[in-house]
Motif scaffolding. Structure first.
Motif, PDB file in Angstrom:
ATOM      1  N   GLU A  62     100.131 -34.417   9.169  1.00 48.30           N
ATOM      2  CA  GLU A  62     100.511 -35.212   8.051  1.00 48.30           C
ATOM      3  C   GLU A  62     100.445 -34.412   6.734  1.00 48.30           C
ATOM      4  O   GLU A  62     101.544 -34.068   5.933  1.00 48.30           O
ATOM      5  N   GLU A  63      99.217 -33.891   6.388  1.00 48.25           N
ATOM      6  CA  GLU A  63      99.252 -33.103   5.254  1.00 48.25           C
ATOM      7  C   GLU A  63      98.310 -31.931   5.572  1.00 48.25           C
ATOM      8  O   GLU A  63      97.433 -31.887   6.418  1.00 48.25           O
ATOM      9  N   ALA A  64      98.249 -30.973   4.850  1.00 46.00           N
ATOM     10  CA  ALA A  64      97.408 -29.952   4.817  1.00 46.00           C
ATOM     11  C   ALA A  64      95.853 -30.257   4.776  1.00 46.00           C
ATOM     12  O   ALA A  64      95.579 -31.265   3.948  1.00 46.00           O
TER      13      ALA A  64
ATOM     14  N   ILE B 181      91.308 -26.810   3.529  1.00 41.77           N
ATOM     15  CA  ILE B 181      91.116 -25.256   3.729  1.00 41.77           C
ATOM     16  C   ILE B 181      92.426 -24.815   3.683  1.00 41.77           C
ATOM     17  O   ILE B 181      92.944 -23.580   3.025  1.00 41.77           O
ATOM     18  N   GLN B 182      93.432 -25.456   4.169  1.00 47.89           N
ATOM     19  CA  GLN B 182      95.008 -24.997   4.439  1.00 47.89           C
ATOM     20  C   GLN B 182      95.437 -24.998   3.163  1.00 47.89           C
ATOM     21  O   GLN B 182      96.178 -24.077   2.603  1.00 47.89           O
ATOM     22  N   SER B 183      95.216 -26.118   2.417  1.00 44.43           N
ATOM     23  CA  SER B 183      95.873 -26.062   0.955  1.00 44.43           C
ATOM     24  C   SER B 183      95.385 -25.075  -0.034  1.00 44.43           C
ATOM     25  O   SER B 183      96.369 -24.675  -0.741  1.00 44.43           O
TER      26      SER B 183
ATOM     27  N   THR C 226      83.517 -26.425  10.837  1.00 38.62           N
ATOM     28  CA  THR C 226      84.214 -26.252  12.109  1.00 38.62           C
ATOM     29  C   THR C 226      85.151 -27.811  11.711  1.00 38.62           C
ATOM     30  O   THR C 226      84.801 -28.773  11.469  1.00 38.62           O
ATOM     31  N   GLY C 227      86.401 -27.458  12.689  1.00 38.12           N
ATOM     32  CA  GLY C 227      87.236 -28.586  12.850  1.00 38.12           C
ATOM     33  C   GLY C 227      88.019 -29.082  11.500  1.00 38.12           C
ATOM     34  O   GLY C 227      88.411 -30.044  11.337  1.00 38.12           O
ATOM     35  N   THR C 228      88.027 -28.044  10.526  1.00 38.45           N
ATOM     36  CA  THR C 228      88.906 -28.336   9.329  1.00 38.45           C
ATOM     37  C   THR C 228      90.245 -27.640   9.292  1.00 38.45           C
ATOM     38  O   THR C 228      90.737 -27.422   8.411  1.00 38.45           O
TER      39      THR C 228
ATOM     40  N   LYS D 237      91.214 -24.384  10.248  1.00 36.85           N
ATOM     41  CA  LYS D 237      91.180 -22.832   9.736  1.00 36.85           C
ATOM     42  C   LYS D 237      92.120 -22.244  10.457  1.00 36.85           C
ATOM     43  O   LYS D 237      92.858 -21.224  10.077  1.00 36.85           O
ATOM     44  N   THR D 238      92.289 -22.542  11.841  1.00 40.14           N
ATOM     45  CA  THR D 238      93.430 -21.594  13.041  1.00 40.14           C
ATOM     46  C   THR D 238      94.884 -21.844  11.902  1.00 40.14           C
ATOM     47  O   THR D 238      95.489 -20.818  11.879  1.00 40.14           O
ATOM     48  N   ALA D 239      95.451 -23.008  11.790  1.00 37.40           N
ATOM     49  CA  ALA D 239      96.408 -23.143  11.055  1.00 37.40           C
ATOM     50  C   ALA D 239      96.525 -22.623   9.621  1.00 37.40           C
ATOM     51  O   ALA D 239      97.514 -22.165   9.202  1.00 37.40           O
TER      52      ALA D 239
HETATM   53  P1  ADP Z   1      88.424 -25.089  12.807  1.00 34.25           P
HETATM   54  O1  ADP Z   1      88.888 -23.512  13.192  1.00 34.25           O
HETATM   55  O2  ADP Z   1      88.497 -25.056  11.295  1.00 34.25           O
HETATM   56  O3  ADP Z   1      87.110 -25.149  13.371  1.00 34.25           O
HETATM   57  P2  ADP Z   1      90.724 -25.714  14.021  1.00 34.25           P
HETATM   58  O4  ADP Z   1      91.790 -24.848  13.480  1.00 34.25           O
HETATM   59  O5  ADP Z   1      90.391 -25.628  15.507  1.00 34.25           O
HETATM   60  O6  ADP Z   1      89.324 -26.016  13.096  1.00 34.25           O
HETATM   61  O7  ADP Z   1      91.385 -27.307  14.038  1.00 34.25           O
HETATM   62  C1  ADP Z   1      90.618 -28.366  14.490  1.00 34.25           C
HETATM   63  C2  ADP Z   1      91.817 -29.397  15.020  1.00 34.25           C
HETATM   64  O8  ADP Z   1      92.349 -29.943  13.901  1.00 34.25           O
HETATM   65  C3  ADP Z   1      92.808 -28.808  15.883  1.00 34.25           C
HETATM   66  O9  ADP Z   1      92.976 -29.687  16.870  1.00 34.25           O
HETATM   67  C4  ADP Z   1      94.162 -28.719  15.006  1.00 34.25           C
HETATM   68  O10 ADP Z   1      95.163 -28.838  15.813  1.00 34.25           O
HETATM   69  C5  ADP Z   1      93.844 -29.898  14.101  1.00 34.25           C
HETATM   70  N1  ADP Z   1      94.353 -29.836  12.673  1.00 34.25           N
HETATM   71  C6  ADP Z   1      94.660 -28.471  12.055  1.00 34.25           C
HETATM   72  N2  ADP Z   1      95.211 -28.623  10.886  1.00 34.25           N
HETATM   73  C7  ADP Z   1      95.505 -30.116  10.899  1.00 34.25           C
HETATM   74  C8  ADP Z   1      96.115 -30.952   9.915  1.00 34.25           C
HETATM   75  N3  ADP Z   1      96.705 -30.333   8.470  1.00 34.25           N
HETATM   76  N4  ADP Z   1      96.450 -32.173  10.192  1.00 34.25           N
HETATM   77  C9  ADP Z   1      95.669 -32.633  11.237  1.00 34.25           C
HETATM   78  N5  ADP Z   1      95.161 -32.025  12.470  1.00 34.25           N
HETATM   79  C10 ADP Z   1      94.931 -30.603  11.976  1.00 34.25           C
END
Ligand code: ADP
Ligand code: MG
Length: 569
Positions: A28-30, A33-35, A53-55, A57-59
């Motif tokens: 829905e929104e960034a 960390i993405q923002s 973790t889980g924030t 970072k990949t995107a």
């Molecule tokens: P990190 O590398 O920080 O541990 P990930 O990139 O693995 O986190 O992302 C964790 C989960 O959150 C993944 O399932 C990803 O698809 C989901 N995710 C990433 N960005 C968003 C977002 N903006 N809104 C909802 N879910 C997201």
């Protein structure tokens, strides 16, 4: 909280294909960390990004990375380095989702364990993005199947973990082969000195983007701490587990060696526990995680780094067997519980002055960590008894007991009352030979040669007295004994208790849980050139005070010793 403001993806002016793919992914929104990171990376800045973790970072690096690729150009433009095969694959999958409407950009994962020929073929077709583990990427560079000259951006994901796994040299070699005007982005959950020096050497004027969620999902995590002695930690751990009766618990230690020790002690007490740390081969890790996921393993004991990849949502309890060295680690550790809307508990052991460090952690994380009281032996007994009796009721309800009733009758024929028989069976099931009282702890570690243990005339509680067949005649000193035991067995010197050296032999007090480690480790070893024999001191001697008053007969001949005191083997 000011750093938590988020943007919508619409505000970011992404290309329509990517924006559509993101919508399809359901974002829905960034995330914070993405923002912060996406625009900076797109603007060509070197960025160092830090968040738990889980924030997302990949995107956070995936989106800008893709935006920067020239899709008309088939040469390699982006390299992402990741510590493990799983992560490389995961990142690759996320990229492919983002590229759903942009199939002119090709991404390939490159990792060890997969046939290199297949990777070479994939690379020959022309790829703009490679996601790989450092070792295999180097391999391809050497073969010239990967040419770094055209790379525009390199991203190190989980950089701290890569350093922990010993990839520093590989990373430096890889970065050294890239054009110097490339962009360098790093993501890391923590910022140890190794990362900072990497930043200094390989990034130019980097932007540090840090998102630490001060307010965790705290309301759902019940946090408590316990003041314990180093040597009563295992007992304390067992009590908590017995009392709480969790299905899955995760125990954190600060080193691999500690992990192994704790696992050994737990297994010795009959718990289903296993280790997860960096010394395990990938296949072993996979196996352990599989068992943990399907519930055949109840307790996972791990180091911080190894736990990074744990993707299990129903961990009931996290226990910090060792206080984490870094506040960030505390957040990461306890964040393993209370996931996906569940509640969870986090317990932390503190020894002595560590209580002050915990106070800092509590301030930093803005979390309320209450002081807990360990369950007493009778609490545990009561909990175990109730659980056991419930189980008995269940078995009775199931019926089909006639075969066993016959056995009981056999005993009643011998004049035993059924009450006694039942009581004996319960005792056999519930009696715990390992149970030991935990002593009250003070703020400081007890001095090694504790004189009050002598006046009480027995080893301190939780300690076992061991006999060593060398003494003053061999010119040994207490520090030689500590050095030998610590060096040969890895038992920390500060845990070794009172030492008393006689002419021909020595007594050493060792925490109960380390007795086997010490006896095994000292087998056939030499101290000051003499081959030693170590065993448990038994009977009288194990209880007598250490000191000059010990009877002289000890020091004379071995036979007399055996006769008088006996040794357990
Ligand atoms: P990190 O590398 O920080 O541990 P990930 O990139 O693995 O986190 O992302 C964790 C989960 O959150 C993944 O399932 C990803 O698809 C989901 N995710 C990433 N960005 C968003 C977002 N903006 N809104 C909802 N879910 C997201
Ligand atoms: Mg990640």
């Amino acid at each position: 909280m000011e750093d938590l403001k988020t943007m919508s993806f619409d505000e970011m002016n992404l290309s329509p294909d990517i924006a559509r793919a993101i919508k399809d992914m359901g974002f829905e929104e960034a995330t914070p960390i993405q923002s912060q990171a996406i625009d900076l990376i797109r603007a060509g800045k070197d960025v160092i990004g830090q968040s738990q973790t889980g924030t997302g970072k990949t995107a956070a690096f995936g989106i800008p990375c893709i935006e920067m690729i020239d899709e008309q150009n088939r040469s390699l433009q982006a390299v992402i380095l990741a510590p493990t095969r799983e992560l490389a694959i995961q990142i690759c999958e996320e990229f492919r989702k983002l590229l759903k409407y942009k199939d002119s950009i090709k991404v390939v994962p490159i990792y060890g364990g997969q046939p290199i020929d297949r990777q070479i073929m994939a690379l020959k077709r022309g790829v703009q993005v490679v996601v790989g583990t450092p070792g295999r990427v180097m391999d391809h560079m050497d073969r010239r199947t990967l040419k770094m000259e055209t790379v525009k951006i390199v991203i190190l994901d989980e950089a701290d973990e890569m350093l922990d796994m010993g990839f520093r040299e590989d990373i430096e070699t890889i970065l050294g082969k890239m054009p110097s005007e490339r962009q360098t982005v790093m993501f890391s959950a923590t910022m140890p000195p190794g990362i900072l020096s990497l930043t200094k050497e390989y990034q130019i004027d980097p932007e540090h983007v840090k998102v630490v969620r001060k307010e965790l999902t705290a309301p759902l995590i019940d946090q408590a701490f316990f003041e314990v002695n180093e040597r009563s930690k295992t007992e304390a751990l067992c009590r908590i587990i017995d009392m709480q009766n969790p299905s899955l618990s995760l125990v954190f230690c600060n080193t691999k060696r500690r992990v192994d020790e704790v696992v050994e002690q737990l297994q010795g007490r009959g718990y289903f526990a296993e280790a997860l740390h960096g010394d395990l081969k990938q296949a072993q890790r996979d196996m352990v995680m599989k068992k943990f996921r399907n519930g055949t393993l109840e307790i996972l004991v791990a180091t911080d780094v190894a736990a990074r990849g744990i993707d299990v949502d129903d961990i009931d309890i996290v226990i910090n067997y060792d206080l984490p060295q870094d506040e960030e680690y505390y957040i990461h550790r306890i964040g393993r519980t209370a996931r996906a809307g569940r509640s969870g508990k986090a317990f932390t052991f503190v020894v002595g002055k560590e209580v002050y460090k915990l106070r800092d952690i509590s301030r930093y994380t803005n979390a309320k960590i209450t002081k807990g009281k360990l369950p007493t032996l009778s609490d545990i007994e009561e909990a175990k008894a109730s659980k056991f009796l419930e189980k008995v009721k269940g078995v009775i309800a199931e019926g089909q007991l006639s075969k066993y009733i016959n056995l009981v009758e056999r005993l009643s024929d011998d004049d035993y009352s059924t009450m006694d028989v039942a009581a004996a069976l319960i005792k056999m099931n519930l009696y715990d030979e390992n149970a030991v009282e935990i002593e009250e702890v003070s703020y400081t570690d007890k001095p090694r040669r504790s004189s009050d243990s002598r006046s009480k005339g027995q080893p301190e509680r939780g300690m076992v007295r061991l006999y060593l067949n060398i003494g003053k005649a061999n010119r040994i000193l207490a520090k030689d004994v500590v050095g030998a035991i610590a060096g040969e067995t890895g038992v920390p010197g500060k845990l070794i208790g009172a030492i008393d050296i006689f002419d021909d032999f020595t007594f050493v007090d060792i925490p109960r849980e380390y007795v086997h480690t010490v006896l095994d480790g000292m087998k056939n070893k030499k101290v000051k050139g003499t081959k030693v024999n170590m065993q448990k001191a038994a009977g009288e001697q194990a209880r007598k005070p250490l000191g000059k008053s010990a009877p002289r007969e000890y020091s004379k001949d071995g036979k007399a010793k055996k006769k008088f005191f006996g040794f357990m083997g």
